[in-house]
Design a protein around this motif. Structure first.
Motif, PDB file in Angstrom:
ATOM      1  N   ILE A 156       0.818  -1.221   0.000  1.00 41.01           N
ATOM      2  CA  ILE A 156       0.000   0.000   0.000  1.00 41.01           C
ATOM      3  C   ILE A 156       0.848   1.267   0.000  1.00 41.01           C
ATOM      4  CG2 ILE A 156      -2.067  -1.055   1.029  1.00 41.01           C
ATOM      5  CD1 ILE A 156      -1.158   0.176   3.739  1.00 41.01           C
ATOM      6  N   ALA A 157       2.140   1.136   0.160  1.00 39.92           N
ATOM      7  CA  ALA A 157       3.052   2.280   0.033  1.00 39.92           C
ATOM      8  C   ALA A 157       4.428   1.704  -0.250  1.00 39.92           C
ATOM      9  CB  ALA A 157       3.086   3.110   1.317  1.00 39.92           C
ATOM     10  N   SER A 158       5.197   2.394  -1.083  1.00 45.90           N
ATOM     11  CA  SER A 158       6.495   1.843  -1.460  1.00 45.90           C
ATOM     12  C   SER A 158       7.530   2.937  -1.627  1.00 45.90           C
ATOM     13  CB  SER A 158       6.372   1.044  -2.774  1.00 45.90           C
ATOM     14  OG  SER A 158       7.644   0.585  -3.183  1.00 45.90           O
ATOM     15  N   GLU A 159       8.658   2.747  -0.985  1.00 48.56           N
ATOM     16  CA  GLU A 159       9.850   3.560  -1.226  1.00 48.56           C
ATOM     17  C   GLU A 159      10.928   2.681  -1.843  1.00 48.56           C
ATOM     18  OE1 GLU A 159      10.143   6.791  -0.820  1.00 48.56           O
ATOM     19  OE2 GLU A 159       8.152   7.084   0.081  1.00 48.56           O
ATOM     20  N   ASN A 160      10.484   1.602  -2.504  1.00 49.45           N
ATOM     21  CA  ASN A 160      11.407   0.614  -3.084  1.00 49.45           C
ATOM     22  C   ASN A 160      11.005   0.429  -4.538  1.00 49.45           C
ATOM     23  OD1 ASN A 160      12.473  -1.915  -3.992  1.00 49.45           O
ATOM     24  ND2 ASN A 160      12.746  -2.570  -1.853  1.00 49.45           N
ATOM     25  N   PRO A 161      11.930   0.701  -5.476  1.00 52.55           N
ATOM     26  CA  PRO A 161      11.569   0.659  -6.896  1.00 52.55           C
ATOM     27  C   PRO A 161      11.155  -0.732  -7.376  1.00 52.55           C
ATOM     28  CG  PRO A 161      13.955   0.940  -6.597  1.00 52.55           C
ATOM     29  CD  PRO A 161      13.336   1.094  -5.252  1.00 52.55           C
ATOM     30  N   GLN A 162      11.526  -1.790  -6.623  1.00 50.67           N
ATOM     31  CA  GLN A 162      11.163  -3.136  -7.073  1.00 50.67           C
ATOM     32  C   GLN A 162       9.717  -3.505  -6.727  1.00 50.67           C
ATOM     33  OE1 GLN A 162      14.604  -5.198  -5.212  1.00 50.67           O
ATOM     34  NE2 GLN A 162      15.183  -5.632  -7.336  1.00 50.67           N
ATOM     35  N   TRP A 163       9.068  -2.685  -5.923  1.00 53.34           N
ATOM     36  CA  TRP A 163       7.694  -2.987  -5.506  1.00 53.34           C
ATOM     37  C   TRP A 163       6.827  -1.782  -5.792  1.00 53.34           C
ATOM     38  CZ3 TRP A 163       6.448  -7.790  -3.618  1.00 53.34           C
ATOM     39  CH2 TRP A 163       7.514  -8.627  -3.252  1.00 53.34           C
ATOM     40  N   LYS A 164       5.612  -2.056  -6.286  1.00 54.36           N
ATOM     41  CA  LYS A 164       4.694  -0.952  -6.504  1.00 54.36           C
ATOM     42  C   LYS A 164       3.387  -1.223  -5.763  1.00 54.36           C
ATOM     43  CE  LYS A 164       2.702  -2.412 -10.909  1.00 54.36           C
ATOM     44  NZ  LYS A 164       3.163  -3.819 -10.899  1.00 54.36           N
ATOM     45  N   ILE A 165       2.671  -0.145  -5.550  1.00 51.00           N
ATOM     46  CA  ILE A 165       1.396  -0.266  -4.838  1.00 51.00           C
ATOM     47  C   ILE A 165       0.482  -1.238  -5.585  1.00 51.00           C
ATOM     48  CG2 ILE A 165      -0.700   1.024  -4.201  1.00 51.00           C
ATOM     49  CD1 ILE A 165       1.171   3.401  -3.557  1.00 51.00           C
TER      50      ILE A 165
END
Lengths: 330, 330
Positions: free
Chosen positions: B80-89
């Motif tokens: 539900i929130a991401s500061e990691n480019p490998q994971w998206k909402i």
């Protein structure tokens, strides 16, 4: 050439502990050989814990010993008459002729034995006990240098050999045996790192001190409380070769209390009977024969005299009174 | 976006059976993400018997659950929130976020899950229970067509899958479960050849009738008396995958009475924990995923509603009250 020979048959099945009434000594005429047969005079009979199991009618890994037949047993001896071109008088032979001064055979299942090693060794360290040790160590436990291996019944023919094989692999080897004399032998003559006397009141503390890094492999010859003590000290991924449960041969169930460790420590237990793995015998025996010739393996025998002494000797064996491989000399 | 979330921590270690006082529900502020982190909203929590073991301080295969920390547990949810480019909402994810409505992670140890399979399946048949079944059948028991395989706790997530995998190998599969409803499900929905209700007085006779040729392999999820009943019917060279001892999770020792069979039948027992064999997961999961997509494997879930229901649901699971994989839906 004698005209008669003696044998011992199973007269009745034991109720609980075995007693002399279970056996009957018989004198029989020596039979005539037919072509293809040989007559063997047995010099030594091997006595082993498995015999107690066969004397019961109970379901086990082998058929029961039949009543009124020659008690089962491994023997070594020499050919004294031959109607078989493959065997000549004087050949030394190991077989399963049982509790009998003579054996007749067509040669099937017999093994020729070397003349440069004492014949009795072929009933112990170069027979079923030695192969049992070799198989358990090399095919089941496969311990590597630095690991702790525990051997119960460590002064016996199987345990003593198993521990020496594990020492040769560089393991820390801890034996369990009954009484200070046996423990001294296991440490001094067989070279185990430690041996715990289970007849001492505080033996479990001594056992813990002797296995400060836990236990990685167990060669279990006894079962019951002794097995439980090892279970309680097993390291993760430990391996257990289950070879004997001498304390249960009178038929009673032996609960394992620490069965939880099987799961929590992810243990592997393998019960085995070495006679079911004939494919391993040539390699195992040739390795053991080399070590015995080079005196790299120690062994000890407990010899009783005369066929008639076999019942008492077996009773003593089952009570742990023997010290080393139990034999009967005819 | 919510500002707080709820979790359940271990408040005290149980004495005997677990009770609601062991747990404490807490409300915490949602932390700020730092670069590299993601925030996961958990949709389902898995409840499993191993949790009882972790709640004790007792030595086991894993460290104890720490007091005042989030209770351990497998979860599925979505980012539900991401500061990691490998994971998206919106990414769907399986992890070990525990008894908590939210999880924060840097992505280590997370598994992406397919959108075309219900997410909850990844906590059961496509998660640890399914992999436990796959590992026990394919890496330990290796049963072949025509052999008899016994599965205890047969209606559970592990047992139900293990039995279906053994059926696919052509085995005769006999389950053991508690109560007529579970037994009917095991036979009718899961396709076992028979299922024995251990709550019936004469269940051991029924068990003997259902295993007329003895037992060649056991997938043991229970231990104690049920394990003993299988031991007593083992065939020579039988194999036992030891996966659980649910009746001992309150800490009491569970003696195995028929330990003799380990020797007399030359059995192999292997305790195991599937998380220790990560090298097998890719193959196992891909095989299971194919079967689940093709609806070749049946499974059943028992879902309780809301984080606050987790303690009661775990207590029920440990008493065998669940029916199929026990989940909590948030």
């Amino acid at each position: 050439m004698m005209n008669t020979y003696r044998r011992i048959v199973l007269a009745q099945r034991p109720k609980g502990e075995i007693a002399s009434e279970c056996f009957r000594l018989e004198t029989l005429p020596v039979p005539e050989l037919v072509p293809g047969q040989i007559l063997v005079k047995n010099h030594y009979l091997s006595l082993d814990p498995y015999m107690r199991g066969r004397m019961s009618g109970r379901k086990s890994y082998a058929n029961p010993q039949p009543l009124n037949e020659t008690m089962i047993g491994g023997t070594v001896g020499e050919v004294i008459a031959s109607e078989n071109p493959q065997w000549k008088i004087g050949d030394r032979v190991a077989g399963m002729f049982g509790w009998s001064e003579l054996g007749i055979s067509d040669g099937q299942g017999l093994r020729r034995i070397s003349a440069d090693i004492p014949a009795s060794a072929y009933l112990g360290i170069l027979g079923m006990p030695g192969m049992t040790a070799w198989y358990g160590i090399n095919q089941i436990l496969k311990p590597v240098a630095g690991k702790t291996v525990v051997i119960s019944s460590a002064s016996g023919a199987v345990g003593g050999t198993a521990g020496q094989l594990a020492k040769r692999l560089g393991c820390r080897v801890v034996g369990i045996a009954g009484g200070p004399e046996k423990c001294a032998y296991v440490q001094q003559a067989l070279g185990f790192d430690a041996c715990i006397d289970y007849k001492q009141a505080d033996w479990k503390n001594a056992f813990a001190s002797a296995t400060p890094d836990g236990i990685d492999a167990v060669f279990e010859n006894v079962g019951g409380e002794i097995f439980d003590a090892s279970l309680a000290r097993m390291n993760p991924f430990g391996r257990i070769a289950l070879c004997g449960m001498i304390s249960g041969y009178n038929g009673e169930d032996i609960p394992i209390l620490n069965s939880r460790a099987l799961l929590t420590m992810r243990l592997m237990v393998q019960g085995f009977i070495v006679t079911e793995h004939p494919e391993c015998w040539p390699q195992g025996l040739s390795e053991l024969e080399v070590l015995v010739r080079d005196q790299q393996l120690q062994f000890r025998e407990s010899v009783s005299q005369g066929l008639e002494s076999a019942p008492e000797a077996l009773i003593g064996l089952l009570k742990g009174r023997n010290f080393g491989k139990q034999l009967v000399r005819f």
